[in-house]
Enzyme design. Structure first.
Site, PDB file in Angstrom:
ATOM      1  N   ARG A 116      -0.601  -2.299 -18.459  1.00 52.83           N
ATOM      2  CA  ARG A 116      -1.980  -1.842 -18.665  1.00 52.83           C
ATOM      3  C   ARG A 116      -2.288  -0.761 -17.634  1.00 52.83           C
ATOM      4  O   ARG A 116      -2.522  -1.050 -16.468  1.00 52.83           O
ATOM      5  CB  ARG A 116      -2.929  -3.030 -18.521  1.00 52.83           C
ATOM      6  CG  ARG A 116      -4.411  -2.711 -18.619  1.00 52.83           C
ATOM      7  CD  ARG A 116      -5.193  -3.952 -18.979  1.00 52.83           C
ATOM      8  NE  ARG A 116      -4.766  -4.427 -20.279  1.00 52.83           N
ATOM      9  CZ  ARG A 116      -5.298  -4.021 -21.434  1.00 52.83           C
ATOM     10  NH1 ARG A 116      -6.319  -3.189 -21.442  1.00 52.83           N
ATOM     11  NH2 ARG A 116      -4.828  -4.469 -22.574  1.00 52.83           N
TER      12      ARG A 116
ATOM     13  N   LYS B 164      -1.131   0.765 -25.183  1.00 54.98           N
ATOM     14  CA  LYS B 164      -1.505   0.657 -26.591  1.00 54.98           C
ATOM     15  C   LYS B 164      -0.220   0.709 -27.431  1.00 54.98           C
ATOM     16  O   LYS B 164       0.617  -0.152 -27.262  1.00 54.98           O
ATOM     17  CB  LYS B 164      -2.531   1.728 -26.930  1.00 54.98           C
ATOM     18  CG  LYS B 164      -3.847   1.482 -26.158  1.00 54.98           C
ATOM     19  CD  LYS B 164      -4.925   2.521 -26.396  1.00 54.98           C
ATOM     20  CE  LYS B 164      -6.164   2.157 -25.585  1.00 54.98           C
ATOM     21  NZ  LYS B 164      -7.197   3.197 -25.641  1.00 54.98           N
TER      22      LYS B 164
ATOM     23  N   ASP C 102      -5.918  13.810 -25.242  1.00 56.15           N
ATOM     24  CA  ASP C 102      -5.921  12.394 -24.849  1.00 56.15           C
ATOM     25  C   ASP C 102      -5.197  11.634 -25.962  1.00 56.15           C
ATOM     26  O   ASP C 102      -5.761  11.365 -27.014  1.00 56.15           O
ATOM     27  CB  ASP C 102      -7.368  11.921 -24.692  1.00 56.15           C
ATOM     28  CG  ASP C 102      -7.452  10.445 -24.310  1.00 56.15           C
ATOM     29  OD1 ASP C 102      -6.417   9.754 -24.346  1.00 56.15           O
ATOM     30  OD2 ASP C 102      -8.567   9.996 -23.979  1.00 56.15           O
TER      31      ASP C 102
ATOM     32  N   TYR D 102       0.842  -1.199   0.000  1.00 54.40           N
ATOM     33  CA  TYR D 102       0.000   0.000   0.000  1.00 54.40           C
ATOM     34  C   TYR D 102       0.877   1.248   0.000  1.00 54.40           C
ATOM     35  O   TYR D 102       1.840   1.318   0.749  1.00 54.40           O
ATOM     36  CB  TYR D 102      -0.920   0.024   1.229  1.00 54.40           C
ATOM     37  CG  TYR D 102      -2.355  -0.085   0.796  1.00 54.40           C
ATOM     38  CD1 TYR D 102      -2.950   0.964   0.100  1.00 54.40           C
ATOM     39  CD2 TYR D 102      -3.087  -1.245   1.009  1.00 54.40           C
ATOM     40  CE1 TYR D 102      -4.246   0.854  -0.354  1.00 54.40           C
ATOM     41  CE2 TYR D 102      -4.394  -1.351   0.552  1.00 54.40           C
ATOM     42  CZ  TYR D 102      -4.976  -0.297  -0.134  1.00 54.40           C
ATOM     43  OH  TYR D 102      -6.248  -0.406  -0.597  1.00 54.40           O
TER      44      TYR D 102
ATOM     45  N   THR E 197      -3.214   6.276 -22.105  1.00 51.95           N
ATOM     46  CA  THR E 197      -2.983   4.920 -21.633  1.00 51.95           C
ATOM     47  C   THR E 197      -1.513   4.609 -21.871  1.00 51.95           C
ATOM     48  O   THR E 197      -0.816   5.337 -22.586  1.00 51.95           O
ATOM     49  CB  THR E 197      -3.821   3.900 -22.428  1.00 51.95           C
ATOM     50  OG1 THR E 197      -3.570   4.108 -23.819  1.00 51.95           O
ATOM     51  CG2 THR E 197      -5.299   4.052 -22.155  1.00 51.95           C
TER      52      THR E 197
ATOM     53  N   GLU F  83      -0.544   4.823  -0.528  1.00 58.84           N
ATOM     54  CA  GLU F  83      -1.346   6.033  -0.770  1.00 58.84           C
ATOM     55  C   GLU F  83      -0.476   7.273  -0.601  1.00 58.84           C
ATOM     56  O   GLU F  83       0.324   7.363   0.327  1.00 58.84           O
ATOM     57  CB  GLU F  83      -2.516   6.088   0.221  1.00 58.84           C
ATOM     58  CG  GLU F  83      -3.650   5.165  -0.185  1.00 58.84           C
ATOM     59  CD  GLU F  83      -4.816   5.214   0.786  1.00 58.84           C
ATOM     60  OE1 GLU F  83      -4.753   5.964   1.788  1.00 58.84           O
ATOM     61  OE2 GLU F  83      -5.780   4.482   0.545  1.00 58.84           O
TER      62      GLU F  83
END
Ligand SMILES: *Cc1c(COP(=O)(O)O)cnc(C)c1O
Length: 428
Positions: free
Chosen positions: A240, A234, A205, A56, A231, A58
């Site tokens: 991913r 691609k 984008d 974790y 992303t 954060e």
């Protein structure tokens, strides 16, 4: 390699193991022409399947809400350094889990509910998250949509006059440039000029184009935009995941708060490590050579399809995308997608601009060359792929016996090509 790498799963969970193995074989034995997909390196896969899954973290490097973050901090710093070098930008946030969430984070940072923004319509090749009705972007905001020219010399190309007149009329807070099916170079500078005219933020984008940009074969939008989302899986061929880039410190701070704690909890640090690895790969000069091949392969595929009597939306391509119009052959996208999948070619049906058919049927297909180029397909392989696609689709208009014959010949050829180019050398 596959047996070794997945040994734990084979022993403890043969049921899921079987799906992993079948998926590997599917990828190996099909020609992947889905434009949003690629084949990540084994190093990227290994990083993504690593012990950082357990952590974790954060917050951001150096200011986390958990202890024990020394090494995940290092991984995130490495990824940040590399991505800033790759896209020549000052600030980056690498914590969004996906492209859709990266876009939501920008909305959360820069908009209030019901604010107006301007984006490209899904029907013209834009993305769902740019204001389509079923998406949160279309539900919670006043999304105005621009499209492409219906006719004339610049048929199928972005209608910049429309973008400008809609911007003047609706005074959007954000203008979004970027698309999912549009195969041509988008004029970022023009979008900047229109945004300045109406005092809007320009958000780009670049999900589909980020690999082409990293490979220096497509204009980099960072210098023209207020904020860039993408992303990473691609054309960029990474884990991913997603990212947000900017040169504006004030926007950067807002984005950081929007991603965490605004939208997400703990970042996926195993995916962060995998992004660091794949950004490292994209910085290697070999990646530029790869991207050049991706584009030249797309041009070859497009030319063969035109020769065989199809129409290509926009008449060609400057990218990895080939957008096929099946109308001259009196075929629909759903039927064509299915028959190609049956012989071993994976692609997706895609509406063409001003498509008379509904989205579940469509008049088009979208192809992309990034994945097959990763496994080694060259220009002559793509010419053969174009011939095979044409043979199969043309056979739909012949009798059943002929169809079967063409289908068998094509299946054999596809298996030959797939055997020649393993997706992971070590896997077989
Ligand atoms: C793929 C894509 C996205 C969404 O990415 P996900 O990771 O699937 O959420 C967003 N915008 C554009 C332009 C895309 O092509």
């Amino acid at each position: 390699m596959f047996e070794l790498y997945n040994k734990g799963i084979k022993d403890t969970d043969p049921e899921v193991y079987a799906t992993l193995k079948s998926e590997l074989l599917r990828q190996q034995n099909q020609i992947e022409l889905i434009a949003s997909e690629n084949i990540a390196s084994l190093s990227t896969l290994n990083a993504q399947g690593s012990v950082m899954t357990n952590k974790y973290a954060e917050g951001y490097p150096g200011r986390r809400y958990y202890g024990g973050c020394e090494f995940v901090d290092q991984a995130e710093e490495i990824a940040l350094d590399r991505v800033k070098k790759l896209f020549n930008c000052k600030y980056a946030n690498l914590q969004p889990h996906s492209g859709a969430q990266a876009n939501q984070a920008v909305f959360l940072a820069l908009l209030q509910p019901n604010d107006t923004f301007l984006g490209m319509s899904l029907a013209s090749g834009g993305h769902l998250t740019h204001g389509a009705k079923p998406n949160i972007s279309g539900k919670w905001f006043n999304a105005i949509q621009y499209g492409v020219k219906k006719e004339g010399n610049d048929k199928d190309l972005i209608d910049y006059d429309e973008v400008e007149s809609l911007a003047i009329k609706h005074k959007p807070k954000i203008i979004i440039a970027g698309a999912s099916a549009y195969p041509r170079i988008i004029d970022w500078k023009k979008f900047r000029e229109i945004s300045d005219k109406v005092g809007a933020y320009l958000m780009v984008d670049m999900a589909h184009y980020s690999g082409l940009i990293a490979g220096k074969q497509y204009p980099n939008p960072v210098e023209y935009s207020d904020v860039v989302t993408s992303t990473t899986h691609k054309t960029l061929r990474g884990a991913r995941s997603a990212m947000i880039l900017t040169n504006n410190e004030e926007i950067y701070k807002k984005i950081n708060s929007a991603v965490f704690p605004g939208l997400q909890g703990g970042p996926l640090m195993h995916v962060m490590a995998a992004k660091a690895v794949s950004f490292g790969e994209a910085l290697d000069p070999a990646f530029e050579e790869y991207i050049k091949k991706v584009i030249s392969n797309a041009k070859h595929l497009s030319e063969i399809l035109v020769k065989r009597g199809f129409r290509i939306v926009t008449g060609g391509t400057d990218s990895h995308i080939v957008w096929l119009d099946l109308t001259p052959k009196k075929l629909t996208g759903d039927k064509a997608e299915k028959i190609l999948e049956d012989v071993g070619i994976a692609c997706n049906k895609n509406a063409i601009p001003y498509d008379p058919h509904p989205p579940k049927i469509t008049s088009g297909l979208r192809f992309g060359t990034a994945a097959a180029t990763s496994r080694g397909f060259n220009e002559s392989d793509f010419e053969l792929v174009g011939e095979m696609i044409s043979d199969i689709l043309d056979s739909l208009n012949s009798d059943e016996e002929e169809m079967k014959k063409v289908s068998q010949i094509t299946k054999n050829k596809i298996q030959e090509m797939c055997n020649k180019y393993p997706i992971y050398n070590e896997a077989f």
